[in-house]
Design a protein around this motif. Structure first.
Motif, PDB file in Angstrom:
ATOM      1  N   GLY A 115      -5.398  -5.423  52.863  1.00 61.00           N
ATOM      2  CA  GLY A 115      -4.518  -4.436  53.574  1.00 61.00           C
ATOM      3  C   GLY A 115      -5.029  -3.061  54.532  1.00 61.00           C
ATOM      4  O   GLY A 115      -4.049  -2.466  54.613  1.00 61.00           O
ATOM      5  N   LEU A 116      -6.215  -2.641  54.008  1.00 64.47           N
ATOM      6  CA  LEU A 116      -6.136  -1.462  54.531  1.00 64.47           C
ATOM      7  C   LEU A 116      -8.040  -1.913  55.980  1.00 64.47           C
ATOM      8  O   LEU A 116      -8.808  -2.065  54.817  1.00 64.47           O
ATOM      9  CB  LEU A 116      -7.187  -0.789  53.740  1.00 64.47           C
ATOM     10  N   GLU A 117      -8.145  -1.048  56.986  1.00 60.02           N
ATOM     11  CA  GLU A 117      -8.246  -2.101  57.742  1.00 60.02           C
ATOM     12  C   GLU A 117      -9.763  -0.343  58.248  1.00 60.02           C
ATOM     13  O   GLU A 117      -9.507   0.639  58.206  1.00 60.02           O
ATOM     14  CB  GLU A 117      -8.503  -1.748  59.265  1.00 60.02           C
ATOM     15  N   PRO A 118     -11.237  -0.705  57.473  1.00 65.12           N
ATOM     16  CA  PRO A 118     -12.407  -0.691  57.351  1.00 65.12           C
ATOM     17  C   PRO A 118     -12.322   0.746  58.316  1.00 65.12           C
ATOM     18  O   PRO A 118     -12.086   2.218  58.843  1.00 65.12           O
ATOM     19  CB  PRO A 118     -12.859  -1.100  56.862  1.00 65.12           C
ATOM     20  N   SER A 119     -12.295  -0.215  60.127  1.00 63.67           N
ATOM     21  CA  SER A 119     -12.365   0.863  60.820  1.00 63.67           C
ATOM     22  C   SER A 119     -12.104   2.125  61.682  1.00 63.67           C
ATOM     23  O   SER A 119     -12.475   3.160  61.716  1.00 63.67           O
ATOM     24  CB  SER A 119     -12.682  -0.566  62.395  1.00 63.67           C
ATOM     25  N   GLY A 120     -10.331   1.831  60.808  1.00 66.65           N
ATOM     26  CA  GLY A 120      -9.310   2.588  61.354  1.00 66.65           C
ATOM     27  C   GLY A 120      -9.535   3.709  60.248  1.00 66.65           C
ATOM     28  O   GLY A 120      -8.870   4.916  60.521  1.00 66.65           O
ATOM     29  N   ALA A 121      -9.526   3.460  59.047  1.00 63.31           N
ATOM     30  CA  ALA A 121     -10.076   4.032  57.971  1.00 63.31           C
ATOM     31  C   ALA A 121     -11.479   5.382  58.760  1.00 63.31           C
ATOM     32  O   ALA A 121     -11.009   6.495  58.552  1.00 63.31           O
ATOM     33  CB  ALA A 121     -10.158   4.011  57.055  1.00 63.31           C
ATOM     34  N   LEU A 122     -12.291   4.509  59.244  1.00 65.74           N
ATOM     35  CA  LEU A 122     -13.185   5.711  59.883  1.00 65.74           C
ATOM     36  C   LEU A 122     -12.975   6.468  60.564  1.00 65.74           C
ATOM     37  O   LEU A 122     -13.281   7.496  61.230  1.00 65.74           O
ATOM     38  CB  LEU A 122     -13.575   4.654  59.702  1.00 65.74           C
ATOM     39  N   GLU A 123     -11.734   5.859  62.091  1.00 62.85           N
ATOM     40  CA  GLU A 123     -11.874   6.180  62.988  1.00 62.85           C
ATOM     41  C   GLU A 123     -10.584   7.634  62.057  1.00 62.85           C
ATOM     42  O   GLU A 123     -10.802   8.923  63.432  1.00 62.85           O
ATOM     43  CB  GLU A 123     -10.931   5.686  63.734  1.00 62.85           C
ATOM     44  N   THR A 124     -10.133   7.685  61.413  1.00 67.70           N
ATOM     45  CA  THR A 124      -9.013   8.284  61.223  1.00 67.70           C
ATOM     46  C   THR A 124      -9.899   9.743  60.429  1.00 67.70           C
ATOM     47  O   THR A 124      -9.475  10.869  60.737  1.00 67.70           O
ATOM     48  CB  THR A 124      -7.200   7.643  59.618  1.00 67.70           C
ATOM     49  N   LEU A 125     -11.209   9.191  59.406  1.00 65.72           N
ATOM     50  CA  LEU A 125     -11.667   9.837  59.026  1.00 65.72           C
ATOM     51  C   LEU A 125     -12.548  10.489  60.122  1.00 65.72           C
ATOM     52  O   LEU A 125     -12.670  12.836  60.229  1.00 65.72           O
ATOM     53  CB  LEU A 125     -12.662   9.551  58.557  1.00 65.72           C
ATOM     54  N   PHE A 126     -12.580  10.182  60.930  1.00 64.45           N
ATOM     55  CA  PHE A 126     -13.291  11.648  62.185  1.00 64.45           C
ATOM     56  C   PHE A 126     -12.585  12.252  62.812  1.00 64.45           C
ATOM     57  O   PHE A 126     -12.952  13.052  63.250  1.00 64.45           O
ATOM     58  CB  PHE A 126     -14.295  10.517  63.285  1.00 64.45           C
ATOM     59  N   GLU A 127     -11.489  11.151  62.954  1.00 69.19           N
ATOM     60  CA  GLU A 127     -10.554  12.554  63.432  1.00 69.19           C
ATOM     61  C   GLU A 127     -10.463  13.749  62.790  1.00 69.19           C
ATOM     62  O   GLU A 127     -10.333  15.285  63.153  1.00 69.19           O
ATOM     63  CB  GLU A 127      -9.191  12.324  64.294  1.00 69.19           C
ATOM     64  N   ALA A 128     -10.307  14.119  61.295  1.00 69.18           N
ATOM     65  CA  ALA A 128      -9.692  15.118  60.845  1.00 69.18           C
ATOM     66  C   ALA A 128     -11.444  15.724  60.389  1.00 69.18           C
ATOM     67  O   ALA A 128     -11.033  17.144  60.263  1.00 69.18           O
ATOM     68  CB  ALA A 128      -9.174  14.258  59.043  1.00 69.18           C
ATOM     69  N   ALA A 129     -12.718  15.242  60.557  1.00 66.34           N
ATOM     70  CA  ALA A 129     -13.828  16.028  60.334  1.00 66.34           C
ATOM     71  C   ALA A 129     -13.906  16.463  61.810  1.00 66.34           C
ATOM     72  O   ALA A 129     -14.551  17.578  62.057  1.00 66.34           O
ATOM     73  CB  ALA A 129     -14.718  14.956  59.952  1.00 66.34           C
ATOM     74  N   PHE A 130     -13.830  16.185  63.206  1.00 71.73           N
ATOM     75  CA  PHE A 130     -14.230  16.817  64.419  1.00 71.73           C
ATOM     76  C   PHE A 130     -12.754  17.941  64.326  1.00 71.73           C
ATOM     77  O   PHE A 130     -13.404  19.000  64.751  1.00 71.73           O
ATOM     78  CB  PHE A 130     -13.609  15.575  65.161  1.00 71.73           C
ATOM     79  N   GLU A 131     -11.672  17.620  64.215  1.00 74.58           N
ATOM     80  CA  GLU A 131     -10.484  18.885  63.519  1.00 74.58           C
ATOM     81  C   GLU A 131     -11.328  20.060  62.848  1.00 74.58           C
ATOM     82  O   GLU A 131     -10.921  21.426  63.554  1.00 74.58           O
ATOM     83  CB  GLU A 131      -9.116  18.453  63.786  1.00 74.58           C
ATOM     84  N   ALA A 132     -12.411  19.857  62.151  1.00 75.85           N
ATOM     85  CA  ALA A 132     -12.639  21.182  61.311  1.00 75.85           C
ATOM     86  C   ALA A 132     -13.757  21.238  61.121  1.00 75.85           C
ATOM     87  O   ALA A 132     -14.111  22.184  60.422  1.00 75.85           O
ATOM     88  CB  ALA A 132     -12.223  20.086  59.494  1.00 75.85           C
ATOM     89  N   GLY A 133     -14.112  20.836  62.544  1.00 74.41           N
ATOM     90  CA  GLY A 133     -15.917  21.247  62.917  1.00 74.41           C
ATOM     91  C   GLY A 133     -16.991  20.910  62.218  1.00 74.41           C
ATOM     92  O   GLY A 133     -18.074  21.196  62.190  1.00 74.41           O
ATOM     93  N   LEU A 134     -16.881  19.714  61.586  1.00 75.44           N
ATOM     94  CA  LEU A 134     -18.128  19.117  60.758  1.00 75.44           C
ATOM     95  C   LEU A 134     -18.218  18.467  61.708  1.00 75.44           C
ATOM     96  O   LEU A 134     -19.795  18.533  61.343  1.00 75.44           O
ATOM     97  CB  LEU A 134     -16.827  18.918  59.638  1.00 75.44           C
ATOM     98  N   VAL A 135     -17.889  17.235  62.267  1.00 75.94           N
ATOM     99  CA  VAL A 135     -18.755  16.455  63.160  1.00 75.94           C
ATOM    100  C   VAL A 135     -17.985  16.936  64.418  1.00 75.94           C
ATOM    101  O   VAL A 135     -17.144  16.989  64.828  1.00 75.94           O
ATOM    102  CB  VAL A 135     -18.355  15.365  62.983  1.00 75.94           C
ATOM    103  N   ASP A 136     -19.280  16.487  66.032  1.00 78.35           N
ATOM    104  CA  ASP A 136     -19.023  16.156  66.950  1.00 78.35           C
ATOM    105  C   ASP A 136     -19.081  15.083  67.823  1.00 78.35           C
ATOM    106  O   ASP A 136     -19.045  14.731  69.288  1.00 78.35           O
ATOM    107  CB  ASP A 136     -19.890  16.886  68.047  1.00 78.35           C
ATOM    108  N   ASP A 137     -19.789  14.255  67.432  1.00 77.74           N
ATOM    109  CA  ASP A 137     -20.201  12.709  67.848  1.00 77.74           C
ATOM    110  C   ASP A 137     -20.029  11.975  66.968  1.00 77.74           C
ATOM    111  O   ASP A 137     -20.400  11.408  65.486  1.00 77.74           O
ATOM    112  CB  ASP A 137     -21.125  12.844  69.250  1.00 77.74           C
TER     113      ASP A 137
END
Length: 472
Positions: free
Chosen positions: A293-315
């Motif tokens: 019921g949970l889609e891994p790539s979607g969960a990882l994309e949401t994580l990336f967006e949150a981490a990007f906004e927090a200045g943790l990741v840039d690519d």
């Protein structure tokens, strides 16, 4: 206590009790170890195919006071699988004991012999829609007995634990030749001292593991992988906390990779496809396994967006297929081979409290710079605090150009690890390489207890002498 070498009379005694197929030529593979630091001695190589034959061999060796060195896949990195000094031993290989004795899918248990290769165990678990989570780069060669004897770690410790945590019971031959029938499939068994956990991690010094009841887990409904460029190791740790918070206990692996790892791959293994044309300074490779019921790539994309906004990741790269997942992990799993081809001046398998890792990396770089100019490739299992901190010569040089540096670097790194509350052996064990380190950094009370246990179970000192504890 004085030991004796293998003699022709001893070999003839063994041949009277064992089939001819059990005897092997002393091929170079039995006498070498992956880093090429030592060459082993051997009096006879024997590969029994039953626990009863193992018991006969060990029992006769005990009577004759002949050393026995258990041998799994030969992949150990601390020299525990060979004996370079002393009397020529029996090298007892488990390579013929490869049977899967039973699988209990409803219990999530598999009983296998100690010579089973890790990748074959993975395949058998998969046949039953189960997962045996222990995974290391040498999975096509490493054998279950050796993995348990060293309490191997690998990439999935964050979620599933070390080899110790994935074993319910053992069958083993003790140093006097008696068989311990401990292949229980129980999660709870409070019947006195835990001999299973004593043998796991003992590196063949207290007996020979011949079979194990392994703990399986249901295969996650969906698995996903991402390689994210992080600002620095401190940001990587914050990202780990964020991933754990958002995904509960579903983060399986969380590996930190330095740019040097990709540079070394480009230099030595150009056939490996690299994920970035210009690698970032620090990267995190993470795996998640999610329920239905949970889609891994979607969960990882949401994580990336949150981490990007927090200045943790840039690519970053989020795998969109199993082939892409395999490509990303192929990069991580070939870094040790690239390191081997470059040739390190000094390599370190260390662990630290998670909160100290970023500070250690910063301090260690300064410590190394005081010794000389070197390249550092720091990578490893950030999720459980295990770093592989390896120091290499500059481009155009080799480790032979730094004959006096290895001991200085090792001492400096290990002193710093100890000062910061870490361990100088995280997942590779002690073997023969780190006996001095264990004596230098180990707790004296623990060492005294270890020596007492060794003397009680192996009074003749025949089991893998010189490994873990110095021969006396």
């Amino acid at each position: 206590m004085t030991l004796s070498p293998v003699t022709s009379d001893f070999i003839e005694t063994l041949k009277a009790d064992l089939p001819a197929a059990a005897f092997r030529d002393a091929e170079p593979r039995y006498l070498e170890e992956p880093r090429g630091r030592w060459t082993g001695k051997v009096g006879v190589v024997i590969a029994p195919d039953s626990v009863e034959d193992v018991a006969r061999i060990v029992g006769k060796a005990a009577e004759a006071r002949i050393p026995v060195v258990p041998y799994g896949g030969g992949t150990g990195l601390v020299g525990g699988q060979l004996m370079p000094d002393g009397d020529a031993p029996v090298l007892l290989s488990l390579e013929r004991m490869t049977r899967v004795r039973a699988v209990y899918p409803e219990e999530n248990v598999m009983i296998v012999e100690a010579g089973a290769i890790l990748s074959d165990v993975h395949d058998r678990a998969s046949d039953h829609d189960r997962l045996y989570p222990l995974s290391i780069a040498a999975k096509g060669t490493a054998r279950i007995g050796g993995l348990l004897a060293t309490n191997a770690g690998g990439v999935n410790v964050l979620r599933y634990g070390n080899a110790r945590d994935l074993c319910l019971g053992l069958e083993a031959v003790l140093p006097d030749g008696r068989i311990w029938h401990g292949l229980k499939r129980l999660r709870k068994d409070n019947t006195g001292y835990d001999l299973r956990n004593l043998l796991i991690g003992s590196e063949g010094t207290l007996g020979v593991i011949t079979a194990a009841a392994l703990r399986l887990v249901p295969r996650p409904a969906g698995e996903g992988t991402a390689l994210l460029a992080v600002r620095d190791p401190s940001a990587a740790l914050t990202l780990l906390a964020l991933a754990q918070q958002r995904m509960g206990g579903c983060v399986s692996a969380f590996e930190i990779i330095h740019r040097a790892g990709l540079d070394f791959l480009r230099e030595t293994l150009p056939e490996i496809r690299l994920p970035f044309e210009r690698p970032p300074e620090w990267m995190v490779l993470m795996d998640v396994g999610l329920p239905q019921g949970l889609e891994p790539s979607g969960a990882l994309e949401t994580l990336f967006e949150a981490a990007f906004e927090a200045g943790l990741v840039d690519d970053g790269i989020i795998a969109q297929s199993e082939a892409q997942r395999a490509e990303l992990w192929d990069v991580r799993e070939h870094i040790p081979e690239a390191n081997r081809r470059i040739g390190s001046v000094s390599s370190h398998d260390i662990s630290l409290p998670l909160g100290e890792i970023a500070r250690f990396i910063e301090r260690a770089e300064s410590v190394i710079a005081e010794i000389g100019e070197f390249r550092i490739n720091c990578f490893g299992h950030l999720g459980d605090g295990n770093l592989h901190y390896n120091v290499f010569p500059l481009a155009g040089q080799s480790r032979a150009d730094h004959p006096a540096a290895r001991d200085r670097i090792k001492r400096a790194v290990h002193d710093l690890v100890h000062e910061m509350g870490g361990s100088v052996s995280a997942e590779h064990g002690i073997g023969r390489l780190k006996v001095d380190d264990l004596e230098r950094y180990g707790d004296p009370t623990k060492l005294a207890a270890m020596r007492a246990i060794k003397a009680a179970l192996d009074p003749a000192g025949i089991m893998n002498p010189g490994a873990v504890l110095r021969s006396r």
